[in-house]
Write a protein that holds these residues in place. Structure first.
Motif, PDB file in Angstrom:
ATOM      1  N   VAL A  58       0.862  -1.179   0.000  1.00  0.00           N
ATOM      2  CA  VAL A  58       0.000   0.000   0.000  1.00  0.00           C
ATOM      3  C   VAL A  58       0.897   1.226   0.000  1.00  0.00           C
ATOM      4  N   ALA A  59       0.512   2.207  -0.800  1.00  0.00           N
ATOM      5  CA  ALA A  59       1.241   3.481  -0.826  1.00  0.00           C
ATOM      6  C   ALA A  59       0.273   4.590  -0.456  1.00  0.00           C
ATOM      7  N   LYS A  63       3.977  13.486  -2.699  1.00  0.00           N
ATOM      8  CA  LYS A  63       4.785  12.645  -1.808  1.00  0.00           C
ATOM      9  C   LYS A  63       4.137  11.270  -1.756  1.00  0.00           C
ATOM     10  N   VAL A  64       4.953  10.237  -1.961  1.00  0.00           N
ATOM     11  CA  VAL A  64       4.460   8.867  -1.936  1.00  0.00           C
ATOM     12  C   VAL A  64       5.211   8.110  -0.851  1.00  0.00           C
ATOM     13  N   ALA A  65       4.466   7.527   0.078  1.00  0.00           N
ATOM     14  CA  ALA A  65       5.055   6.719   1.149  1.00  0.00           C
ATOM     15  C   ALA A  65       4.677   5.266   0.898  1.00  0.00           C
ATOM     16  N   PHE A  66       5.675   4.446   0.599  1.00  0.00           N
ATOM     17  CA  PHE A  66       5.460   3.024   0.343  1.00  0.00           C
ATOM     18  C   PHE A  66       5.549   2.275   1.663  1.00  0.00           C
ATOM     19  N   HIS A  67       4.487   1.592   2.031  1.00  0.00           N
ATOM     20  CA  HIS A  67       4.456   0.818   3.272  1.00  0.00           C
ATOM     21  C   HIS A  67       4.945  -0.591   2.949  1.00  0.00           C
ATOM     22  N   THR A  68       6.179  -0.869   3.352  1.00  0.00           N
ATOM     23  CA  THR A  68       6.837  -2.112   2.969  1.00  0.00           C
ATOM     24  C   THR A  68       6.830  -3.166   4.071  1.00  0.00           C
ATOM     25  N   GLY A  69       6.183  -2.896   5.181  1.00  0.00           N
ATOM     26  CA  GLY A  69       6.193  -3.832   6.293  1.00  0.00           C
ATOM     27  C   GLY A  69       7.198  -3.440   7.359  1.00  0.00           C
ATOM     28  N   GLU A  70       8.103  -2.532   7.026  1.00  0.00           N
ATOM     29  CA  GLU A  70       9.046  -2.005   8.018  1.00  0.00           C
ATOM     30  C   GLU A  70       8.314  -0.965   8.853  1.00  0.00           C
ATOM     31  N   GLU A  71       8.924  -0.566   9.954  1.00  0.00           N
ATOM     32  CA  GLU A  71       8.284   0.416  10.833  1.00  0.00           C
ATOM     33  C   GLU A  71       8.022   1.737  10.117  1.00  0.00           C
ATOM     34  N   ASP A  72       9.037   2.235   9.397  1.00  0.00           N
ATOM     35  CA  ASP A  72       8.898   3.500   8.683  1.00  0.00           C
ATOM     36  C   ASP A  72       8.704   3.235   7.187  1.00  0.00           C
ATOM     37  N   PRO A  73       7.772   3.950   6.561  1.00  0.00           N
ATOM     38  CA  PRO A  73       7.597   3.765   5.114  1.00  0.00           C
ATOM     39  C   PRO A  73       8.779   4.348   4.341  1.00  0.00           C
TER      40      PRO A  73
END
Length: 141
Positions: free
Chosen positions: A27-28, A41-51
């Motif tokens: 999800v972005a 601004k696009v924040a990619f949620h990769t499963g790490e704490e910070d996108p």
């Protein structure tokens, strides 16, 4: 103007395309504000704490829906999904830390871009930039 009329936000489902493997769904979060009218601004949620965050030119994403756009670190081009009728957009990112290729359905991205153009119409971006403030910020750094 109230604050809800000068910002747009959306969450878009996309896939990380990994060669020789099954694509990974992600999800972005896309954010746009009239105070930075040229950028998304696009924040990619990769499963790490910070996108993982990137900033794209709004025009780059807009053009990339219909034809290849971008050079260098960010490239965008149209594509099709597994079902021939599914319009997709491909996004390729490159940095000193690695490369990533994503694809996403066009429809939610187009809806988000439409909202951004309601906030700041194409060609009117310069009217929303406070050059004096920008110069002042750079002089203080």
């Amino acid at each position: 103007m109230n604050s809800s009329s000068i910002t747009a936000t959306a969450e878009v489902g996309l896939r990380l395309v990994v060669p020789d493997r099954t694509a990974v769904p992600l999800v972005a979060r896309l954010d746009y504000t009239a105070s930075d009218p040229y950028a998304i601004k696009v924040a990619f949620h990769t499963g790490e704490e910070d996108p993982v965050e990137w900033i794209f030119a709004r025009e780059l994403l807009t053009v990339g829906i219909v034809r290849p756009a971008g050079e260098g670190d960010v490239q965008v081009w149209p594509g099709t999904g597994e079902d021939e009728g599914d319009r997709m957009i491909n996004i390729s990112l490159s940095s000193p830390f690695g490369q990533a290729h994503f694809d996403a359905p066009v429809s939610p991205l187009a809806e988000f871009l439409h909202k951004t153009y309601e906030i700041v119409p194409a060609g009117q971006e310069a009217e929303y930039v406070d050059l004096d403030s920008e110069i002042e910020q750079h002089l203080q750094s």
